[in-house]
Structures are given as structure tokens and as C-alpha cells.
Scaffold this motif. Sequence first.
Motif: not given
Length: 211
Positions: A33-46, A58-64
Motif C-alpha cells: 500500500a505504501a508503494e502504491r501511495a508513493a506512485e499516486m503522489l508521483e502521478m500528481v506531481g509530488i 504542503f502548499s495549497g496547490g500540493m494539498k489540492q
Amino acid sequence: FQDPMTALNPVMKIGNQIAEVIKVHNGITKKEAAERAAEMLEMVGITRERYNEYPHQFSGGMKQRVAIAQALLGNPKYVILDEPTVGLDPTERLRFRNILNNRKQKTNIILSTHIISDVAMLCENIGVMKAGKIVYCGSVDTLLKKVENRVFVENVRSDSEIFEEHYGKIISLIRKPEGIEIRYIAESGNNNVKPTLEDAYFYVINMNEGV
């Protein structure tokens, strides 16, 4: 996500918040699950290096972007977003739009917003409401055709030369070194220009046009 901070647990690490949902819905191990979560973060540019940080870091845009990552968990058929880019700076707004644009082939995105540029970039079909009633429902192309040959631009030297009764409905005034550029909607004019979605929206809302 008009206020993404309220969608995030302030005392829980960002990555863990995403991983927890993945683990519950997919019945996988904590590590997976942790690996999948890291992949999801990278998918949205984090970057995954920020997995262990807290929302206040995190900035407002990053939280978004974290909020949209959570919304996309499980590959939903529909995602409903209410004013998703409000409060974001131009760079974050563009990044967020690109994320949604890349998901359009997999997810039906329903967007509620007053920001016309978001609609122009993301939507193929739109509904326009006025005073609680739908005044237009259809494709973007059809809406643009309603205002073809009705948008004009004219330049004047000063404010004293601007008369709304002469220009019909004024959409915008842009001040330039050589004077003021007036963009307006009317049945006729001197310098016809290609309409934008904002022009079409203004036309439908203010000229009592609609279907």
C-alpha cells in the motif's frame, strides 16, 4: 476540494493517509500500500520523498493534488469537483488542469466552477446556470457558434470615449500604452474577432440566449 486542508488529517503523514485507503480497499500488505501511495503522489506531481511529511508542510496547490490523488483511488467511473482550482496560483492551476486532462480517458470528470478557463481546457460538454435555472446545456462547440460574428474589438484613446450603449455589452477593457481596447458583444461592429468560451458564457448569461 475548495478547502483541501479539511480533507486531510493534520496529524497524519500525507503518504499514510493515501496508503490507508489503498490497504482497506485492496486487501494488500502495508508495504504494498505504501508503494502504491508513493506512485499516486508521483502521478500528481509530488515526489515520493515527501511521503512522510504532514499537510502543513504542503502548499495549497500540493494539498489540492493530494486530494485529487485520494479521489482517484480505486479508479472511479465519475469524479465530481467543486471549484477545484480556486485559490491556486497560475502555475499550480495549470499543473492541476494537466492532471485532470490526463485522466479524462479513464474517468468521467464533472466540474462545477466559475473559472471559465478551467472549462475551456477540460470540458467537451457544459451546462450554464443562471438564477438556479439551466440556460444552456450542450457541447462547447455549439455554444461558441451561438456567439459567432457577435464579438468585436475596438480601440479608443480614453475612458471618456467609452459609451456602453454604443458598444452593446462590454466584456472587457484592456489598457494599453496607445489607449484602451474594448471587447464587446453586439449584433454588428467594425472589427469582428473569434469568440472565446468566456465570450459565449457572457452572451448566454447576459443576452437571454439559451436552450
